[in-house]
Motif scaffolding. Structure first.
Motif, PDB file in Angstrom:
ATOM      1  N   GLY A 121       0.823  -1.206   0.000  1.00  0.00           N
ATOM      2  CA  GLY A 121       0.000   0.000   0.000  1.00  0.00           C
ATOM      3  C   GLY A 121       0.857   1.256   0.000  1.00  0.00           C
TER       4      GLY A 121
ATOM      5  N   GLU B 254      -7.293   5.853  -2.380  1.00  0.00           N
ATOM      6  CA  GLU B 254      -8.213   4.725  -2.551  1.00  0.00           C
ATOM      7  C   GLU B 254      -7.488   3.474  -3.030  1.00  0.00           C
ATOM      8  OE1 GLU B 254     -12.275   3.623  -4.994  1.00  0.00           O
ATOM      9  OE2 GLU B 254     -11.613   5.707  -4.901  1.00  0.00           O
TER      10      GLU B 254
ATOM     11  N   SER C 126      -5.398   2.037  -0.124  1.00  0.00           N
ATOM     12  CA  SER C 126      -6.279   1.395   0.858  1.00  0.00           C
ATOM     13  C   SER C 126      -6.803   0.069   0.330  1.00  0.00           C
ATOM     14  CB  SER C 126      -7.455   2.312   1.197  1.00  0.00           C
ATOM     15  OG  SER C 126      -6.989   3.486   1.799  1.00  0.00           O
TER      16      SER C 126
ATOM     17  N   GLU D 278      -4.124  -2.550   0.595  1.00  0.00           N
ATOM     18  CA  GLU D 278      -3.900  -2.924   1.995  1.00  0.00           C
ATOM     19  C   GLU D 278      -4.994  -3.842   2.541  1.00  0.00           C
ATOM     20  OE1 GLU D 278      -3.523   0.932   3.725  1.00  0.00           O
ATOM     21  OE2 GLU D 278      -1.407   1.112   3.177  1.00  0.00           O
ATOM     22  N   THR D 279      -6.197  -3.811   1.937  1.00  0.00           N
ATOM     23  CA  THR D 279      -7.302  -4.644   2.438  1.00  0.00           C
ATOM     24  C   THR D 279      -7.373  -6.014   1.768  1.00  0.00           C
ATOM     25  OG1 THR D 279      -8.858  -3.699   0.846  1.00  0.00           O
ATOM     26  CG2 THR D 279      -8.718  -2.633   3.010  1.00  0.00           C
TER      27      THR D 279
END
Length: 198
Positions: free
Chosen positions: A76, A135, A138, A141-142
């Motif tokens: 990320g 965005e 993120s 990272e998810t």
């Protein structure tokens, strides 16, 4: 070739006159080489740091799932750095190419507003890229590395969402290629004398 590069670098703000195809394309080649070298260097450093971080995590006794999750969270940050770096590089390359492209248009007896349209499209593409940085980071990272099917579906949905932005970034390039290879007008024209072929 060196003379074409020197000429263009000393005329960054000069939109009057004409540039021959050879002068323009030698300069474009120079800019592409500079961009590739800088991009490769940044990718090498960022990728190396990511690999070294994973190796240190593995030596620390972390299990595979923890290492994968740590690498994804670090990706990320790498995405943020990469996208900001790309946006800055695209902006600089656009500014370095704008005047030369205008003079190239003049050489083929075309108006300079086409270069203005290409610059505006490129700046819009850069602005969209900057707007997506948070965005995208993120999103990366998810991601859950343990579920390959869910990860692939999430990536595909994200790719579709940003396809228009990606297409927009190709329009300025298409304008530069099409009008950059357009034949020169013979002799003097509305924009000045026929240029020397450097």
């Amino acid at each position: 070739m060196l003379e074409a590069i020197r000429y263009n670098l000393t005329n960054l703000a000069n939109i009057s006159g004409r540039d021959s195809r050879s002068t323009f394309w030698f300069y474009v080649l120079f800019l592409m080489i500079v961009y590739a070298v800088i991009s490769f260097g940044l990718s090498f450093v960022a990728g190396g740091a990511l690999v070294m971080d994973a190796v240190h995590s593995a030596r620390g006794g972390a299990d595979d799932a923890a290492i994968q999750q740590h690498v994804i969270s670090r990706m990320g940050n790498m995405i943020r750095i990469s996208m900001w770096g790309s946006a800055i590089m695209y902006f600089l390359m656009t500014m370095l190419l704008a005047a030369s492209f205008t003079r190239r248009l003049h050489d083929s007896n075309r108006p300079g507003w086409i270069a203005g349209a290409a610059v505006a499209l490129q700046l819009l593409s850069i602005a969209l890229t900057i707007g997506m940085i948070g965005e995208m980071a993120s999103f990366v990272e998810t991601l859950k590395p343990g579920d390959a099917a869910a990860m692939q579906a999430a990536i595909q949905a994200h790719r579709t969402k940003y396809a228009l932005s990606g297409l927009l970034s190709w329009l300025p390039l298409l304008l530069v290629v099409v009008f950059g290879i357009w034949p020169s007008s013979d002799g003097d024209n509305l924009y000045g004398q026929e240029p020397e072929h450097l």
